[in-house]
Enzyme design. Structure first.
Site, PDB file in Angstrom:
ATOM      1  CG  ASP A   2       9.299   3.096  -2.099  1.00  0.00           C
ATOM      2  OD1 ASP A   2       8.816   2.384  -1.195  1.00  0.00           O
ATOM      3  OD2 ASP A   2       9.821   4.204  -1.875  1.00  0.00           O
ATOM      4  CG  ASP A  57      -3.906   9.526  -8.110  1.00  0.00           C
ATOM      5  OD1 ASP A  57      -4.408   9.038  -9.140  1.00  0.00           O
ATOM      6  OD2 ASP A  57      -3.837   8.916  -7.032  1.00  0.00           O
TER       7      ASP A  57
END
Length: 1003
Positions: free
Chosen positions: A712, A327
């Site tokens: 998550d 990223d």
């Protein structure tokens, strides 16, 4: 085999023959300890007293010989043969066969030797090649008993030995395999916790709940008139602690364990069968995601090790693909991955050159700088030469020729990602999308190595490696890239175009394969009966490099071995960010093929939920919860949209049993994957562009969910809310191992990020209070606790100051330490201790690990959790955004000590509250003891009560104190300054309050 040669047995047979030889059966029986004869042939009980009785009950049986083909009267052989015989197979069976042959010879010699012609006609049946003659008339199954007695075959079924070369008679085309039909085997099974542990555990929970109710009722009814404010604060805190304990203990009602059968998995998917004659792998594909963002804080060598472990996993090479999401768009990560692939191709399974590989990886930063400097110098010379030509041979003034300091790749082209000297279009948050397939799609057939290949013998070794791709999504200013969740969704789309594995395994860059069969372990659950309802398999997180004492509870075994096992007995464990295998179809936001709804106040009424996979209509029925509406906006990629149905079909379990619902036929996944072409790669680059998610359901209903730093937990909650189930897979050998921050500052910042995400969940639509009916009641309680636990910090901080306030004022939370209070305190403490011990038994957590967890709960609750609640409230009320930095995974400055980071003291504002609690309690102990010792009427009971609770607080803060001391007492100056200020302030306040009280008394 038995006593058939005894006179008694012969007399029985003779009597039966004299009575017209009625149809008989072989009977076996044993004598029980009570003297009763039990028949093994399921016929009437036999009276075998007398000659047949003995000490060994299993030897005392009788054999009544059946009518065999040569032991018949003048009846036709096809009418009076017994169809069913019960035979005991064992080590005595072959003896019985031989004795039966002797009996038949004896019977045949009694007046029937002239019937040889009839016998040959009857036995000619067995010489026919027509196997159907031996089949039972009604069921059509082969009658083994009939065949056995007609051919005098060997007893070969059961426990007796049967040679592979033996055949069943002549010209029958039968062998042992015709009678050994393998039963259907499950790939996994559920192992309950023994009732001897679980039943007392549940009873003690109920007993402690009742005691808490009585205790809190007694506390409310008996206030402390001398210190109502102290009594009121303690009552409020104790009620909250009881409520928080209930939220934590209720989901642990039904802990379970699970086991897998890897041998059964191989038999079903990788053995020759009619649908798979060559024994190729029929397992579904798996795409493994590795995420990284900053090579400075996540060393490329660590990431390369993770990639190498994936490429060496024990899973069919043609079914495995690996993707890394960078990223940060760093060239250092890109070239490190190129080195890892080269190492895997050249020296797979070879450790000799690994040190050389590490040197190359660690030398990449300097190599990239030198290379970029050389290319930039060449570009500058070219630019000056061109400017001189345009300016009539005269070099323009200094500064007129400007060449950007680019970062160059090894092939002489500019790096499209983030440059070392960042500039527009080449900096973090502003760079093009990059996708590089570093290893091609492997061939479908195995490629075996040759002897002495690169000084190693690879004979019989498959030298293929899985497909590996480097991905860095496009980033541009003005777009919300949604941190890690956005990067994972970009990988989901790119992998769907390139490989489209129906299952996705995501790992952090520092978590590597410690068990090469981890994927197979998870596949045992996904491919088992009912596996189509499982959305993900969560593996426990295990860590390396933790100090032996685990000072800050980094292993977190109480959560991973206790709470997660308990949730596995409900609807499944929560998703914890790494080490999780997803069903791709579930990530796309679809409903499970079958689901239940839980109605009633406590979800006690269960019914089948509407809206199944079988509904082919596009218009699903409207529901009361938004999570149950199907996603519709996947983006404008036709290739991606077409891959959805393929992934759903390939992820189904094998339809090899009638109980398997929503299965796929065997052999459906044997076709090779097509090679990648330029249009496919171009489509993959298009789906990772920053504009692709505009006006789509990505991040809302599809993929990882946006809007929280703990994406998550939210992603897992959404799946459970739709009715999916998850499974906790604890392998004998750890599936994955990673690193954890052992430095106190880094550890607290990690906990701060988790707690802040929980506060965001509590104030969002993902609060479990708003969950659908498909969420089980206790599962809802567990998710509710995830959002509520940080708020305990307010009450915990208050309660940690109460002992000090009690010592300052000379009062206590109760009027006096009477027998009722002490009895309640003793029984509640004893029941909590017993519950904890039983929880240690069924979870396997060590006693020291449990105590470390309790200590860090107090440390984190008074520091990180408190700040998280404040940050969450500021975000909700004032809209202040929360940002976090990555936890550094670099080693300490002392390379000879792997625990060097443990002793590094990095000051942070999170230290203020725990340090204040420690100093205030120490000062209060000194003041309380001094006042009591020099008092005319010392109140020892109140002093002992305050001292007990102060030492309880300080014992929980002991690891924090050790962390502040560092190595060899290197305490930061600010610690001394803050401790001094707090001590002086508390002492002055106490003196002021005491003087004022004395003045009032004198007046």
């Amino acid at each position: 085999m038995g006593t058939s040669t005894k006179p008694k047995a012969r007399n029985l047979s003779s009597q039966a023959s004299a009575a017209g030889r009625p149809q008989q059966a072989v009977k076996f029986a044993r004598r029980t300890s009570s003297g009763r004869i039990v028949s093994f042939s399921h016929d009437e009980d036999l009276d075998l007293s007398g000659d047949f009785s003995g000490q060994n009950d299993y030897i005392n049986y009788t054999v009544v010989m059946p009518p065999t083909p040569d032991n018949q009267p003048a009846w036709p052989s096809s009418e009076n043969k017994s169809d069913e015989h019960t035979i005991r197979f064992g080590s005595e069976a072959q003896n019985a066969s031989r004795q039966a042959g002797e009996q038949e010879d004896n019977y045949g010699s009694r007046g029937r030797s002239n019937d040889k012609a009839k016998m040959e006609r009857r036995m000619s049946i067995m010489k026919s090649n027509n196997r159907s003659i031996l089949s039972r008339s009604q069921t059509g199954d082969f009658d083994h008993n009939r065949w056995l007695f007609e051919t005098r075959g060997t007893y070969g079924v059961g426990n007796a030995y049967w040679s592979d070369q033996d055949k069943y008679g002549q010209n029958t085309e039968l062998s042992m395999s015709d009678f050994l039909d393998k039963p259907w085997k499950p790939l996994s099974r559920k192992i309950r916790v023994p009732a001897a542990i679980l039943s007392p555990y549940r009873i003690l929970v109920v007993i402690r709940l009742v005691l808490l109710c009585f205790f809190l009722g007694w506390r409310i009814q008996n206030p402390n008139r001398d210190a109502m404010w102290l009594w009121g604060l303690s009552i409020v805190c104790e009620i909250w602690f009881a409520f928080s304990w209930l939220l934590d203990i209720f989901p642990k009602y039904n802990p379970i364990n699970r086991s897998t059968d890897l041998a059964a998995l191989r038999d079903k998917f990788e053995q020759p069968s009619p649908a798979n004659p060559h024994g190729r792998s029929d397992l579904p594909g798996v795409d493994v995601f590795v995420s990284t963002a900053d090579p400075d804080k996540e060393p490329p060598l660590v990431t390369a090790n993770t990639v190498l472990s994936i490429l060496a996993a024990d899973y069919p090479v043609e079914k495995l693909s690996c993707y890394i999401s960078d990223d940060g768009g760093a060239i250092l990560t890109f070239e490190a991955m190129a080195e890892a692939v080269k190492f895997a191709e050249d020296r797979r399974w070879m450790k000799r050159e690994y040190d050389e590989f590490k040197v190359r990886i660690n030398g990449l930063p300097e190599a990239i700088r030198r290379r970029s400097k050389s290319f930039n110098s060449m570009e500058l010379k070219k630019a000056k030469s061109l400017a001189r030509e345009k300016n009539g041979g005269v070099l323009p003034s200094e500064g007129a020729v400007d060449v950007p300091k680019a970062t160059w790749m090894a092939d002489g082209t500019q790096w499209p990602g983030t440059w070392l000297d960042q500039t527009t279009d080449h900096k973090k948050g502003d760079h093009a999308g990059i996708l590089q397939v570093m290893t091609k799609v492997p061939e479908n057939e195995k490629v075996m190595g040759q002897p002495d290949e690169k000084k190693l013998d690879f004979t019989g070794v498959d030298i293929r490696i899985p497909m590996f791709a480097y991905v860095s999504r496009e980033k541009r200013p003005g777009f919300d890239h949604n941190k890690k969740a956005g990067a994972m969704n970009a990988l989901v789309r790119a992998s769907a175009v390139l490989s489209n594995g129906p299952f996705i395994l995501n790992l952090d860059c520092d978590h590597y394969f410690y068990n090469c069969q981890a994927i197979r372990e998870g596949m045992c659950f996904m491919m088992d009966r009912g596996g189509d309802r499982i959305c993900y398999i969560q593996f426990p997180q295990r860590f390396e490099g933790i100090d032996p004492s685990d000072r800050y509870a980094n292993h977190n075994t109480v959560f991973f071995d206790g709470s997660m096992r308990a949730l596995d007995g409900l609807q499944g464990p929560v998703y914890v960010g790494t080490g999780c295998m997803f069903r791709r179809y579930a990530l796309y936001g679809f409903l499970p093929p079958r689901a239940n709804e839980y109605l009633g106040m406590f979800g006690s009424t269960k019914r089948r939920a509407p809206g199944h996979l079988e509904d082919e209509s596009e218009a699903q029925p409207l529901t009361s919860h938004p999570d149950l509406n199907l996603p519709k906006k996947f983006g404008n990629s036709a290739t991606f949209n077409e891959s959805i149905a393929v992934a759903e079909f390939q992820g189904r379990p094998l339809a090899d049993h009638k109980s398997v619902k929503n299965g796929r036929p065997p052999g459906a996944l044997l076709l090779p994957r097509p090679p990648l072409d330029a249009p496919t790669v171009a489509e993959a680059i298009a789906v990772i562009s920053c504009w692709y998610e505009d006006k789509s359901d990505w991040g809302d209903k599809i993929g990882w969910i946006y809007g929280s730093v703990t994406e998550d937990v939210v992603t897992g909650y959404r799946m459970h809310n739709r009715g999916w189930r998850s499974v906790y897979c604890v392998t004998k050998r750890d599936a994955f191992r990673g690193t954890a921050p052992i430095n106190l500052t880094d550890r607290l910042h990690q906990v701060l990020r988790w707690a802040t995400g929980s506060v965001e969940i509590f104030f969002s639509k993902n609060n479990a209070l708003f969950g659908s009916r498909r969420l089980k009641f206790l599962q809802r309680i567990a998710y509710l606790n995830v959002g509520i636990y940080p708020f305990t910090s307010f009450f915990l901080v208050t309660y940690c100051f109460l002992p000090a306030l009690s010592l300052f004022t000379g009062t206590f939370i109760v009027q006096s330490l009477d027998i009722s209070f002490l009895l309640y305190l003793l029984t509640i403490t004893v029941t909590l201790t017993l519950i904890s011990l039983l929880e240690i038994r069924w979870s396997g957590v060590g006693l020291e690990e449990w105590w470390r967890n309790e200590q860090f709960w107090a440390i984190g609750g008074t520091s990180a959790h408190l700040v998280a609640v404040i940050q969450g409230l500021l975000k909700v009320v004032a809209g202040v955004e929360i940002s976090f930095t990555l936890t550094s995974k670099s080693a300490g400055e002392d390379e000879d000590d792997i625990y060097a980071d443990l002793y590094i003291v990095k000051w942070t504002g999170l230290f203020l509250m725990p340090l204040t609690i420690i100093v205030v309690n120490l000062v209060a102990i000194v003041i309380g003891c001094s006042r009591t010792l020099y008092s005319e009427i010392p109140e020892w009971g109140k002093l002992m009560g305050g001292l007990f609770f102060s030492f309880w607080v300080l014992s929980h803060m002991y690891p924090f104190v050790k962390g502040l001391l560092g190595r060899r007492g290197r305490v930061p100056t600010i610690v001394y300054v803050w401790s001094g200020l707090v001590s002086i302030t508390v002492s002055l306040l106490w003196i002021s309050i005491t003087s004022e009280n004395r003045g009032k008394l004198e007046v």
